[in-house]
Write an enzyme that holds these catalytic residues in place. Structure first.
Site, PDB file in Angstrom:
ATOM      1  N   GLY A 257       0.835  -1.208   0.000  1.00 24.90           N
ATOM      2  CA  GLY A 257       0.000   0.000   0.000  1.00 24.90           C
ATOM      3  C   GLY A 257       0.863   1.249   0.000  1.00 24.90           C
ATOM      4  O   GLY A 257       0.526   2.255   0.624  1.00 24.90           O
TER       5      GLY A 257
ATOM      6  N   GLY B 192      -0.575   4.846  -0.946  1.00 28.03           N
ATOM      7  CA  GLY B 192      -1.752   5.356  -0.234  1.00 28.03           C
ATOM      8  C   GLY B 192      -1.443   6.526   0.682  1.00 28.03           C
ATOM      9  O   GLY B 192      -0.351   7.103   0.643  1.00 28.03           O
ATOM     10  N   GLN B 193      -2.429   6.866   1.513  1.00 31.35           N
ATOM     11  CA  GLN B 193      -2.331   8.052   2.377  1.00 31.35           C
ATOM     12  C   GLN B 193      -1.097   8.004   3.279  1.00 31.35           C
ATOM     13  O   GLN B 193      -0.361   8.989   3.385  1.00 31.35           O
ATOM     14  CB  GLN B 193      -3.599   8.159   3.243  1.00 31.35           C
ATOM     15  CG  GLN B 193      -3.647   9.412   4.101  1.00 31.35           C
ATOM     16  CD  GLN B 193      -4.594   9.287   5.288  1.00 31.35           C
ATOM     17  OE1 GLN B 193      -5.136   8.223   5.589  1.00 31.35           O
ATOM     18  NE2 GLN B 193      -4.809  10.389   5.967  1.00 31.35           N
TER      19      GLN B 193
ATOM     20  N   ILE C 197      -0.605  -1.849  -6.153  1.00 29.51           N
ATOM     21  CA  ILE C 197      -1.518  -2.625  -7.001  1.00 29.51           C
ATOM     22  C   ILE C 197      -1.658  -1.901  -8.345  1.00 29.51           C
ATOM     23  O   ILE C 197      -1.536  -0.663  -8.402  1.00 29.51           O
ATOM     24  CB  ILE C 197      -2.908  -2.841  -6.349  1.00 29.51           C
ATOM     25  CG1 ILE C 197      -3.489  -1.515  -5.850  1.00 29.51           C
ATOM     26  CG2 ILE C 197      -2.838  -3.858  -5.237  1.00 29.51           C
ATOM     27  CD1 ILE C 197      -4.932  -1.598  -5.411  1.00 29.51           C
TER      28      ILE C 197
ATOM     29  N   ILE D 136      -2.189  -7.356  -1.642  1.00 25.92           N
ATOM     30  CA  ILE D 136      -2.233  -8.019  -0.330  1.00 25.92           C
ATOM     31  C   ILE D 136      -3.104  -9.273  -0.340  1.00 25.92           C
ATOM     32  O   ILE D 136      -2.929 -10.161   0.495  1.00 25.92           O
ATOM     33  CB  ILE D 136      -2.692  -7.029   0.764  1.00 25.92           C
ATOM     34  CG1 ILE D 136      -2.407  -7.613   2.144  1.00 25.92           C
ATOM     35  CG2 ILE D 136      -4.173  -6.671   0.610  1.00 25.92           C
ATOM     36  CD1 ILE D 136      -2.367  -6.630   3.241  1.00 25.92           C
TER      37      ILE D 136
ATOM     38  N   TYR E 298     -15.182  -1.463   9.491  1.00 22.33           N
ATOM     39  CA  TYR E 298     -13.817  -0.964   9.677  1.00 22.33           C
ATOM     40  C   TYR E 298     -13.321  -1.364  11.069  1.00 22.33           C
ATOM     41  O   TYR E 298     -12.233  -1.938  11.218  1.00 22.33           O
ATOM     42  CB  TYR E 298     -13.834   0.560   9.526  1.00 22.33           C
ATOM     43  CG  TYR E 298     -12.496   1.242   9.629  1.00 22.33           C
ATOM     44  CD1 TYR E 298     -11.539   1.095   8.639  1.00 22.33           C
ATOM     45  CD2 TYR E 298     -12.195   2.055  10.720  1.00 22.33           C
ATOM     46  CE1 TYR E 298     -10.311   1.739   8.727  1.00 22.33           C
ATOM     47  CE2 TYR E 298     -10.980   2.709  10.814  1.00 22.33           C
ATOM     48  CZ  TYR E 298     -10.038   2.550   9.814  1.00 22.33           C
ATOM     49  OH  TYR E 298      -8.836   3.193   9.913  1.00 22.33           O
TER      50      TYR E 298
ATOM     51  N   LYS F 109     -10.413  -4.008  12.392  1.00 24.70           N
ATOM     52  CA  LYS F 109      -9.288  -3.519  13.202  1.00 24.70           C
ATOM     53  C   LYS F 109      -9.130  -4.332  14.488  1.00 24.70           C
ATOM     54  O   LYS F 109      -8.023  -4.703  14.854  1.00 24.70           O
ATOM     55  CB  LYS F 109      -9.460  -2.026  13.528  1.00 24.70           C
ATOM     56  CG  LYS F 109      -9.317  -1.106  12.318  1.00 24.70           C
ATOM     57  CD  LYS F 109      -7.961  -1.248  11.659  1.00 24.70           C
ATOM     58  CE  LYS F 109      -7.773  -0.345  10.474  1.00 24.70           C
ATOM     59  NZ  LYS F 109      -6.576  -0.677   9.680  1.00 24.70           N
TER      60      LYS F 109
HETATM   61  N1  SER Z   1      -8.966   7.943   9.491  1.00 18.39           N
HETATM   62  C1  SER Z   1      -9.764   6.751   9.691  1.00 18.39           C
HETATM   63  C2  SER Z   1     -11.129   6.946   9.168  1.00 18.39           C
HETATM   64  O1  SER Z   1     -11.649   8.020   9.357  1.00 18.39           O
HETATM   65  C3  SER Z   1      -9.830   6.385  11.141  1.00 18.39           C
HETATM   66  O2  SER Z   1      -8.708   5.691  11.530  1.00 18.39           O
HETATM   67  O3  SER Z   1     -11.687   6.063   8.620  1.00 18.39           O
END
Ligand code: SER
Length: 318
Positions: free
Chosen positions: A8, A11-12, A35, A55, A143, A147
């Site tokens: 990744g 990415g950010q 990718i 991944i 999400y 996690k």
């Molecule tokens: N920055 C993430 C989100 O807002 C949180 O970890 O999804």
């Protein structure tokens, strides 16, 4: 660590972490995994090796590890919170199927692995203020589910197989380099982009909603310092609360107005993001990270605001 694979890397977080790691570990290989469709460009492409590493494809991860004799994997592939709600199956496939691939390759080929967790690993019934390191984690978002599962799975691989897994729970990350996509904390990045361009900002998060946030340089340092930490001091592993600042939309708006007096903001609350934000902590307690590996943030809201606005004004030629 000397030879590092970043999954990744465009990415950010990856786009900045890869460059920072290349600056530190000059004698080794810092491999930018990407990718198709998200190829590294410019400095990221030119400053070191890169390779397609999806991944969800364990073979591609193993090939990169073998080719570059990788000893540490930074697993930064993930969907952010609002996107994960729209695509829960894909969020699981990347977040947990992908993590399983990283952990298995790490077990077989003896790598250390960093996989970020998040403030999103907490839910409405976690203590909101001074959220402890060890507490209830029952998030209702996909999400958050990935996690928490990721934290447990990473700890399992450490205890069962001795894989050196470590991580941090990132707050909302703010940067002027690569914008996030589809997160709940994204408003705190977007607001600077609008202010720096002299545009009015419409905030999707209601005033009074507090969340932990962090400037990217602190987040990158945390990701590196935890992997360099003395393992004999670590009581925890996956994942450490880290914190530097907590604010609501009004506080960041007023701070930006100190530097851009004409800046204007109104509200148009996004129900999905608002409900996610309300289920997350107001402010994490990061005592364990401070005690076990000397974590200490350097940027507060004022320092971050000055730097963000200055850098974005250059970016937009203002
Ligand atoms: N920055 C993430 C989100 O807002 C949180 O970890 O999804």
């Amino acid at each position: 660590m000397k030879n590092i694979l970043i999954i990744g890397s465009t990415g950010q977080i990856g786009s900045e972490l890869t460059m920072k790691l290349r600056g530190i570990y000059k004698e080794g290989n810092v491999v930018a995994g990407y990718i198709p469709g998200a190829e590294p460009k410019g400095e990221l492409a030119e400053s070191g090796p890169s390779m397609i590493v999806d991944i969800t494809n364990a073979q591609q991860i193993a090939d990169a590890v073998k080719k570059y004799n990788v000893d540490t994997i930074y697993n930064l592939a993930a969907l952010l919170s609002a996107v994960a709600e729209a695509k829960p199956q894909l969020a699981w496939k990347i977040g947990i199927g992908g993590l399983m691939n990283v952990l298995e390759v790490s077990r077989e080929l003896r790598c250390a692995a960093f996989t970020p967790s998040s403030i999103g690993s907490f839910g409405s019934n976690s203590p909101k203020d001074g959220t402890p390191q060890d507490t209830i984690q029952q998030p209702k978002t996909m999400y958050g589910v990935t996690k928490v599962t990721g934290e447990l799975l990473s700890n399992y691989y450490f205890h069962k197989f001795g894989v050196d897994t470590r991580s941090v729970r990132f707050p909302g990350l703010i940067s002027y380099v690569t914008p996030p996509g589809g997160g709940t904390t994204d408003y705190a990045v977007d607001i600077y982009y609008y202010a720096a361009q002299g545009k009015k900002f419409t905030c999707p998060i209601q005033k009074g909603t507090f969340m932990d946030m962090m400037y990217m340089p602190d987040a990158l340092r945390a990701a590196i310092e935890i992997m360099e930490a003395d393992p004999t001091r670590l009581v925890h592993r996956n994942s450490f609360n880290i914190a530097s600042m907590s604010f609501d939309p009004e506080i960041i708006y007023k701070k930006i107005k100190e530097y851009v007096p004409d800046f204007e903001m109104t509200y148009e609350v996004d129900p999905l993001r608002q409900s996610i934000a309300e289920s997350w902590p107001n402010r994490l307690d990061d005592t364990c990270a401070r005690e076990e590996w000397d974590w200490k943030p350097e940027y507060g809201l004022d320092e971050m605001t000055k730097d963000m606005l200055a850098k974005l004004k250059i970016k937009f030629g203002k």
